[in-house]
Write an enzyme that holds these catalytic residues in place. Structure first.
Site, PDB file in Angstrom:
ATOM      1  N   ARG A 177      -4.076 -15.516  34.343  1.00 27.41           N
ATOM      2  CA  ARG A 177      -4.430 -14.239  34.984  1.00 27.41           C
ATOM      3  C   ARG A 177      -5.838 -14.252  35.557  1.00 27.41           C
ATOM      4  O   ARG A 177      -6.160 -13.491  36.449  1.00 27.41           O
ATOM      5  CB  ARG A 177      -4.242 -13.079  33.979  1.00 27.41           C
ATOM      6  CG  ARG A 177      -2.785 -12.708  33.798  1.00 27.41           C
ATOM      7  CD  ARG A 177      -2.580 -11.766  32.636  1.00 27.41           C
ATOM      8  NE  ARG A 177      -2.717 -12.454  31.364  1.00 27.41           N
ATOM      9  CZ  ARG A 177      -2.585 -11.871  30.177  1.00 27.41           C
ATOM     10  NH1 ARG A 177      -2.321 -10.589  30.103  1.00 27.41           N
ATOM     11  NH2 ARG A 177      -2.706 -12.571  29.071  1.00 27.41           N
ATOM     12  N   GLN A 178      -6.695 -15.149  35.052  1.00 27.30           N
ATOM     13  CA  GLN A 178      -8.044 -15.288  35.643  1.00 27.30           C
ATOM     14  C   GLN A 178      -7.889 -16.312  36.771  1.00 27.30           C
ATOM     15  O   GLN A 178      -8.202 -17.489  36.635  1.00 27.30           O
ATOM     16  CB  GLN A 178      -9.031 -15.765  34.569  1.00 27.30           C
ATOM     17  CG  GLN A 178     -10.466 -15.944  35.058  1.00 27.30           C
ATOM     18  CD  GLN A 178     -11.235 -14.648  35.264  1.00 27.30           C
ATOM     19  OE1 GLN A 178     -10.943 -13.635  34.667  1.00 27.30           O
ATOM     20  NE2 GLN A 178     -12.224 -14.675  36.145  1.00 27.30           N
ATOM     21  N   LYS A 224       0.496   4.508  42.098  1.00 24.56           N
ATOM     22  CA  LYS A 224      -0.480   5.505  41.647  1.00 24.56           C
ATOM     23  C   LYS A 224      -0.905   6.322  42.852  1.00 24.56           C
ATOM     24  O   LYS A 224      -1.253   5.761  43.897  1.00 24.56           O
ATOM     25  CB  LYS A 224      -1.714   4.763  41.126  1.00 24.56           C
ATOM     26  CG  LYS A 224      -2.126   5.164  39.731  1.00 24.56           C
ATOM     27  CD  LYS A 224      -3.412   4.492  39.381  1.00 24.56           C
ATOM     28  CE  LYS A 224      -3.331   3.885  38.000  1.00 24.56           C
ATOM     29  NZ  LYS A 224      -4.515   3.168  37.603  1.00 24.56           N
ATOM     30  N   ASP A 235       3.996  -2.548  39.067  1.00 27.76           N
ATOM     31  CA  ASP A 235       3.054  -2.421  40.192  1.00 27.76           C
ATOM     32  C   ASP A 235       3.617  -3.181  41.395  1.00 27.76           C
ATOM     33  O   ASP A 235       4.595  -3.920  41.272  1.00 27.76           O
ATOM     34  CB  ASP A 235       1.650  -2.940  39.830  1.00 27.76           C
ATOM     35  CG  ASP A 235       1.702  -4.370  39.323  1.00 27.76           C
ATOM     36  OD1 ASP A 235       2.255  -5.230  40.037  1.00 27.76           O
ATOM     37  OD2 ASP A 235       1.216  -4.637  38.210  1.00 27.76           O
ATOM     38  N   ASP A 261       8.547  -7.464  34.184  1.00 27.43           N
ATOM     39  CA  ASP A 261       7.167  -7.909  34.401  1.00 27.43           C
ATOM     40  C   ASP A 261       7.045  -9.360  33.931  1.00 27.43           C
ATOM     41  O   ASP A 261       7.949  -9.881  33.273  1.00 27.43           O
ATOM     42  CB  ASP A 261       6.202  -7.003  33.616  1.00 27.43           C
ATOM     43  CG  ASP A 261       4.811  -6.968  34.253  1.00 27.43           C
ATOM     44  OD1 ASP A 261       4.572  -7.690  35.233  1.00 27.43           O
ATOM     45  OD2 ASP A 261       3.962  -6.209  33.755  1.00 27.43           O
ATOM     46  N   ARG A 297      -3.160   9.995  44.202  1.00 19.83           N
ATOM     47  CA  ARG A 297      -4.075  11.063  43.782  1.00 19.83           C
ATOM     48  C   ARG A 297      -3.876  12.269  44.693  1.00 19.83           C
ATOM     49  O   ARG A 297      -3.879  12.124  45.928  1.00 19.83           O
ATOM     50  CB  ARG A 297      -5.523  10.545  43.872  1.00 19.83           C
ATOM     51  CG  ARG A 297      -6.555  11.479  43.281  1.00 19.83           C
ATOM     52  CD  ARG A 297      -7.943  10.892  43.446  1.00 19.83           C
ATOM     53  NE  ARG A 297      -8.128   9.687  42.631  1.00 19.83           N
ATOM     54  CZ  ARG A 297      -8.540   9.697  41.363  1.00 19.83           C
ATOM     55  NH1 ARG A 297      -8.784  10.832  40.766  1.00 19.83           N
ATOM     56  NH2 ARG A 297      -8.714   8.573  40.718  1.00 19.83           N
ATOM     57  N   ASP A 354     -12.297 -31.034   9.547  1.00 18.54           N
ATOM     58  CA  ASP A 354     -13.288 -30.256  10.318  1.00 18.54           C
ATOM     59  C   ASP A 354     -12.632 -29.396  11.396  1.00 18.54           C
ATOM     60  O   ASP A 354     -13.324 -28.763  12.193  1.00 18.54           O
ATOM     61  CB  ASP A 354     -14.327 -31.184  10.945  1.00 18.54           C
ATOM     62  CG  ASP A 354     -13.708 -32.158  11.944  1.00 18.54           C
ATOM     63  OD1 ASP A 354     -12.456 -32.165  12.084  1.00 18.54           O
ATOM     64  OD2 ASP A 354     -14.467 -32.908  12.592  1.00 18.54           O
ATOM     65  N   GLY A 355     -11.311 -29.382  11.454  1.00 18.95           N
ATOM     66  CA  GLY A 355     -10.620 -28.503  12.403  1.00 18.95           C
ATOM     67  C   GLY A 355     -10.128 -29.208  13.660  1.00 18.95           C
ATOM     68  O   GLY A 355      -9.394 -28.621  14.454  1.00 18.95           O
TER      69      GLY A 355
HETATM   70  C1  R5P Z   1      -0.808  -7.998  34.785  1.00 23.48           C
HETATM   71  O1  R5P Z   1      -1.328  -8.431  35.792  1.00 23.48           O
HETATM   72  C2  R5P Z   1       0.412  -8.593  34.225  1.00 23.48           C
HETATM   73  O2  R5P Z   1       1.381  -8.811  35.206  1.00 23.48           O
HETATM   74  C3  R5P Z   1       0.989  -7.728  33.113  1.00 23.48           C
HETATM   75  O3  R5P Z   1       1.405  -6.477  33.662  1.00 23.48           O
HETATM   76  C4  R5P Z   1      -0.041  -7.491  32.037  1.00 23.48           C
HETATM   77  O4  R5P Z   1      -0.588  -8.697  31.614  1.00 23.48           O
HETATM   78  C5  R5P Z   1       0.575  -6.771  30.863  1.00 23.48           C
HETATM   79  O5  R5P Z   1      -0.411  -6.602  29.892  1.00 23.48           O
HETATM   80  P1  R5P Z   1      -0.297  -5.466  28.805  1.00 23.48           P
HETATM   81  O6  R5P Z   1       1.021  -5.628  28.125  1.00 23.48           O
HETATM   82  O7  R5P Z   1      -1.461  -5.712  27.885  1.00 23.48           O
HETATM   83  O8  R5P Z   1      -0.411  -4.150  29.505  1.00 23.48           O
END
Ligand code: R5P
Length: 292
Positions: A92-93, A188, A165, A215, A190, A34-35
């Site tokens: 990340r959440q 970023k 970032d 990253d 503007r 059943d998984g």
């Molecule tokens: C974002 O907060 C993380 O540090 C990564 O930059 C992100 O998860 C990268 O995701 P993706 O490769 O989909 O742009």
């Protein structure tokens, strides 16, 4: 101490058992019709155990396996279960961005502790303070930036290490120290008159230089594809990308190479074709400290 491996991190667990000179025990795994998942530690345990289990895809199933493995290790006689989760999913959440959302990382961390973990070591978790926030057991975050940067030693000409970032700047700074390079992050901005949005390094000039992006995660590659295009447009000579966790979904690697990235390198927290750097030694270092 015994090192227990599941199928999620067999290679890394084997390296750890060699580095720590401890027996490696592989958990038996199967799936019921059943998984539902089944897992068994095939031997009576004594003393401390090191359970190595990463939460890459399918992360929900692997999370259930993790809870089962902790419970099984305790039931098999382990006095302390030191859990190593090389890639901790759902991190990340880390807050309720919108009302009604879960703090997913907190929900998972609390469940690992409740299952019986006595200590937890993770690698480059998205927000290290999540560990302090949600755990009462001893916890460690291993940052393998030195290992990733070391891979590029001697390979780059006039290098600049860039974080995609500002939040990731600490990784760029550490990698730059190892390489004796400049570092910066992409910002970023503007134009107040035209409204045009520009993404460029905050202050370092990349013209004619090699750029190394660093990253925590490459998932779809979207972040680094955009970043690579920007610095190449600014005259960067060659662009490299390093990350801890190579999730590489939706053809991320192809997209990165198509965007002009020379090489993508990751650690072995998530097995991938670019996992050329191991986190075994820095994890072993944390475990040795714990056992002292
Ligand atoms: C974002 O907060 C993380 O540090 C990564 O930059 C992100 O998860 C990268 O995701 P993706 O490769 O989909 O742009």
């Amino acid at each position: 101490m015994t090192v227990i491996a599941t199928s999620s991190s067999l290679g890394l667990a084997a390296k750890l058992s060699r580095l720590l000179s401890r027996e490696l025990l592989v958990a038996e795994e199967k799936v019921f019709p059943d998984g539902e998942k089944y897992l068994r530690i095939p031997k009576r345990l004594e003393g401390d155990v090191l359970l190595v289990h990463s939460l890459h895809q399918p992360q929900d199933e692997r999370f259930v396996q993790l809870l089962l493995a902790v419970d099984a290790a305790k039931g098999a006689g382990a006095s302390r279960v030191i859990v190593v989760v090389p890639y901790f999913a759902y991190a990340r959440q880390d807050k309720r961005f919108l009302e009604g959302e879960p703090v997913s990382v907190g929900a998972l961390l609390k469940a690992v502790e409740a299952a019986g973990a006595d200590a937890l070591a993770v690698v480059d978790i998205h927000k290290p303070s999540s560990l302090d926030e949600w755990l009462r057991i001893p916890h460690f975050n291993v940052l393998p930036v030195g290992e990733l940067a070391g891979y590029f030693r001697g390979k780059l000409r006039d290098p600049v290490v860039l974080a995609p970032d500002k939040g990731a700047l600490h990784r760029a700074q550490l990698a730059a120290q190892v390489l004796g390079a400049e570092y910066d992050y992409l910002e970023k901005s503007r134009d107040r008159v035209t409204g045009e949005v520009k993404i460029a390094p905050k202050s370092v000039d990349v013209d004619g230089r090699d750029v190394l992006f660093i990253d925590d995660i490459i998932s779809t590659g979207g972040t680094l594809v955009a970043a690579a295009k920007e610095v190449l447009a600014l005259g960067a000579k060659r662009v490299y990308a390093a990350c801890t966790h190579a999730l590489l979904v939706s053809g991320a690697l192809d997209k990165l190479y198509a965007a002009g990235v020379e090489e993508v390198v990751a650690t072995d927290t998530v097995p991938s074709p670019v996992s050329r750097v191991s986190v075994a030694e820095p994890i072993a270092e944390v475990v040795r400290k714990l056992l002292r």
